[in-house]
Motif scaffolding. Sequence first.
Motif, PDB file in Angstrom:
ATOM      1  N   TRP A 103      -0.145   4.292  -2.403  1.00  0.00           N
ATOM      2  CA  TRP A 103      -1.155   5.277  -1.983  1.00  0.00           C
ATOM      3  C   TRP A 103      -0.647   6.144  -0.832  1.00  0.00           C
ATOM      4  O   TRP A 103      -0.975   7.319  -0.728  1.00  0.00           O
ATOM      5  CB  TRP A 103      -2.460   4.577  -1.612  1.00  0.00           C
ATOM      6  N   VAL A 104       0.161   5.579   0.053  1.00  0.00           N
ATOM      7  CA  VAL A 104       0.733   6.381   1.144  1.00  0.00           C
ATOM      8  C   VAL A 104       1.544   7.541   0.568  1.00  0.00           C
ATOM      9  O   VAL A 104       1.392   8.700   0.981  1.00  0.00           O
ATOM     10  CB  VAL A 104       1.630   5.511   2.056  1.00  0.00           C
ATOM     11  N   ARG A 105       2.383   7.234  -0.423  1.00  0.00           N
ATOM     12  CA  ARG A 105       3.218   8.295  -1.028  1.00  0.00           C
ATOM     13  C   ARG A 105       2.354   9.359  -1.710  1.00  0.00           C
ATOM     14  O   ARG A 105       2.602  10.559  -1.578  1.00  0.00           O
ATOM     15  CB  ARG A 105       4.175   7.685  -2.061  1.00  0.00           C
ATOM     16  N   HIS A 124      -9.319  19.570  -0.953  1.00  0.00           N
ATOM     17  CA  HIS A 124      -9.261  19.377   0.501  1.00  0.00           C
ATOM     18  C   HIS A 124     -10.590  19.824   1.106  1.00  0.00           C
ATOM     19  O   HIS A 124     -11.145  20.843   0.735  1.00  0.00           O
ATOM     20  CB  HIS A 124      -8.139  20.200   1.117  1.00  0.00           C
ATOM     21  N   PRO A 132       0.794  -1.234   0.000  1.00  0.00           N
ATOM     22  CA  PRO A 132       0.000   0.000   0.000  1.00  0.00           C
ATOM     23  C   PRO A 132       0.830   1.290   0.000  1.00  0.00           C
ATOM     24  O   PRO A 132       0.278   2.362   0.130  1.00  0.00           O
ATOM     25  CB  PRO A 132      -0.766  -0.108   1.316  1.00  0.00           C
ATOM     26  N   LYS A 169      -0.840  10.006  -1.181  1.00  0.00           N
ATOM     27  CA  LYS A 169      -1.672  10.690  -0.184  1.00  0.00           C
ATOM     28  C   LYS A 169      -0.883  11.805   0.517  1.00  0.00           C
ATOM     29  O   LYS A 169      -1.388  12.915   0.689  1.00  0.00           O
ATOM     30  CB  LYS A 169      -2.162   9.662   0.851  1.00  0.00           C
ATOM     31  N   LEU A 170       0.355  11.503   0.901  1.00  0.00           N
ATOM     32  CA  LEU A 170       1.180  12.513   1.556  1.00  0.00           C
ATOM     33  C   LEU A 170       1.478  13.677   0.617  1.00  0.00           C
ATOM     34  O   LEU A 170       1.491  14.838   1.032  1.00  0.00           O
ATOM     35  CB  LEU A 170       2.484  11.883   2.062  1.00  0.00           C
ATOM     36  N   ARG A 177      -8.290   7.523   6.459  1.00  0.00           N
ATOM     37  CA  ARG A 177      -8.780   8.840   6.058  1.00  0.00           C
ATOM     38  C   ARG A 177      -8.745   9.814   7.228  1.00  0.00           C
ATOM     39  O   ARG A 177      -8.460  10.993   7.073  1.00  0.00           O
ATOM     40  CB  ARG A 177     -10.200   8.717   5.515  1.00  0.00           C
ATOM     41  N   SER A 234       2.779   3.778   8.254  1.00  0.00           N
ATOM     42  CA  SER A 234       2.090   3.835   6.957  1.00  0.00           C
ATOM     43  C   SER A 234       0.638   3.379   7.050  1.00  0.00           C
ATOM     44  O   SER A 234      -0.242   3.947   6.392  1.00  0.00           O
ATOM     45  CB  SER A 234       2.843   2.991   5.926  1.00  0.00           C
ATOM     46  N   ILE A 294       7.325   7.487   8.060  1.00  0.00           N
ATOM     47  CA  ILE A 294       6.361   7.144   7.007  1.00  0.00           C
ATOM     48  C   ILE A 294       6.235   5.634   6.891  1.00  0.00           C
ATOM     49  O   ILE A 294       5.133   5.084   6.799  1.00  0.00           O
ATOM     50  CB  ILE A 294       6.797   7.756   5.666  1.00  0.00           C
ATOM     51  N   GLU A 299      -1.548  15.879   0.309  1.00  0.00           N
ATOM     52  CA  GLU A 299      -1.739  16.708   1.505  1.00  0.00           C
ATOM     53  C   GLU A 299      -0.850  17.945   1.470  1.00  0.00           C
ATOM     54  O   GLU A 299      -1.179  18.961   2.080  1.00  0.00           O
ATOM     55  CB  GLU A 299      -1.417  15.896   2.768  1.00  0.00           C
ATOM     56  N   SER A 300       0.280  17.845   0.779  1.00  0.00           N
ATOM     57  CA  SER A 300       1.223  18.975   0.754  1.00  0.00           C
ATOM     58  C   SER A 300       0.829  20.030  -0.276  1.00  0.00           C
ATOM     59  O   SER A 300       1.435  21.099  -0.324  1.00  0.00           O
ATOM     60  CB  SER A 300       2.636  18.462   0.448  1.00  0.00           C
ATOM     61  N   LEU A 301      -0.164  19.720  -1.095  1.00  0.00           N
ATOM     62  CA  LEU A 301      -0.586  20.653  -2.144  1.00  0.00           C
ATOM     63  C   LEU A 301      -1.873  21.362  -1.744  1.00  0.00           C
ATOM     64  O   LEU A 301      -2.571  20.945  -0.820  1.00  0.00           O
ATOM     65  CB  LEU A 301      -0.793  19.886  -3.460  1.00  0.00           C
ATOM     66  N   ILE A 321      -1.339   6.199   8.367  1.00  0.00           N
ATOM     67  CA  ILE A 321      -1.410   7.287   7.395  1.00  0.00           C
ATOM     68  C   ILE A 321      -2.471   6.983   6.338  1.00  0.00           C
ATOM     69  O   ILE A 321      -3.127   7.878   5.815  1.00  0.00           O
ATOM     70  CB  ILE A 321      -0.026   7.515   6.754  1.00  0.00           C
ATOM     71  N   LEU A 322      -2.642   5.693   6.036  1.00  0.00           N
ATOM     72  CA  LEU A 322      -3.640   5.294   5.054  1.00  0.00           C
ATOM     73  C   LEU A 322      -5.057   5.647   5.494  1.00  0.00           C
ATOM     74  O   LEU A 322      -5.938   5.848   4.667  1.00  0.00           O
ATOM     75  CB  LEU A 322      -3.563   3.776   4.815  1.00  0.00           C
ATOM     76  N   ASP A 347     -12.082   8.550  -3.562  1.00  0.00           N
ATOM     77  CA  ASP A 347     -12.688   8.329  -2.245  1.00  0.00           C
ATOM     78  C   ASP A 347     -12.305   9.429  -1.262  1.00  0.00           C
ATOM     79  O   ASP A 347     -13.046   9.751  -0.331  1.00  0.00           O
ATOM     80  CB  ASP A 347     -12.262   6.970  -1.675  1.00  0.00           C
ATOM     81  N   ASP A 348     -11.094   9.980  -1.422  1.00  0.00           N
ATOM     82  CA  ASP A 348     -10.646  11.060  -0.538  1.00  0.00           C
ATOM     83  C   ASP A 348     -11.088  12.428  -1.044  1.00  0.00           C
ATOM     84  O   ASP A 348     -10.691  13.454  -0.485  1.00  0.00           O
ATOM     85  CB  ASP A 348      -9.112  11.021  -0.403  1.00  0.00           C
ATOM     86  N   GLY A 396      -1.153  12.046   6.797  1.00  0.00           N
ATOM     87  CA  GLY A 396       0.144  12.532   7.236  1.00  0.00           C
ATOM     88  C   GLY A 396       0.029  13.588   8.322  1.00  0.00           C
ATOM     89  O   GLY A 396       0.789  13.596   9.292  1.00  0.00           O
ATOM     90  N   ARG A 397      -0.949  14.475   8.145  1.00  0.00           N
ATOM     91  CA  ARG A 397      -1.103  15.552   9.144  1.00  0.00           C
ATOM     92  C   ARG A 397      -1.550  14.994  10.486  1.00  0.00           C
ATOM     93  O   ARG A 397      -1.108  15.422  11.546  1.00  0.00           O
ATOM     94  CB  ARG A 397      -2.101  16.581   8.633  1.00  0.00           C
TER      95      ARG A 397
END
Lengths: 77, 167
Positions: A17-19, A76, A14, A21-22, B18, B12, B8, A25-27, B15-16, A52-53, B22-23
């Motif tokens: 998606w972690v990469r 967001h 997974p 997703k992070l 919802r 992880s 991370i 979040e930074s954008l 973080i997945l 979904d997010d 990360g925040r």
Amino acid sequence: MPHAVIDITSQVCPMTWVRVKLKLESLDTGDTLEVLLKGDEPLRNLPRNAADDGHVVKSLDTLGDGTSKLVLEVRHG
Amino acid sequence: MALREDQILRYSRQILLREVGGRGQQKLLDAPVTVDGASDVLDVAAAYLAASGTPLFDRTTHGGFLAGTSLESFAPDAVAVTPAKGWLGSFATAPTIDVSLFRLAVSNGGLIGVPGGMPWPGELEGQGSSDSVTLGALAALVVQRFVLGLESSLVKVRNVDGRWQRE
């Protein structure tokens, strides 16, 4: 031109998606993120996870050699 | 502060989620929690909190991170995860959350507080958990939701014939 690019072709689920997703979040809302991915699993999962997010899938193109380019528009909240 | 690469990888799966991301994970890492007292429930709560990356402070030791055997066995590097080092020198002003509510609740007929709308402990019981594990996990969950800024309102539940039910 996208606001940011992330290459996750070396990642496996997974962490794909972690990469992403992070990075999302930074954008800021309205920014676009170009994602370079490889393999069937992220190809199936990432557009769905992003939607979904609440993010918008702008395009998904196959580039050959098993890689694809996914463009997301950040949303967001 | 951006998450480090090792953070991370370690967190992880949180973080997945919802509700975390990360925040949220950064909030969990930045919010030291005070564990005041000693009980099986608190041991379990402390273990879950430490495993999620939350720095723990044991008021009873007057100056150290909680380093009990149960904590170390769950999260051997938990005491090293202290990105908010500044709070060590100003403990009086650091945010603290007293989870002793749960110890008191257990001694008062099994009443505990859980956030409204949470899935209820029947699911945890289904894993064969003891009451201490169930309550400790829930205590950690309540604290984590508080730190994440999620719903913090509480509902009461009661143990009836071995089953936890909402009041």
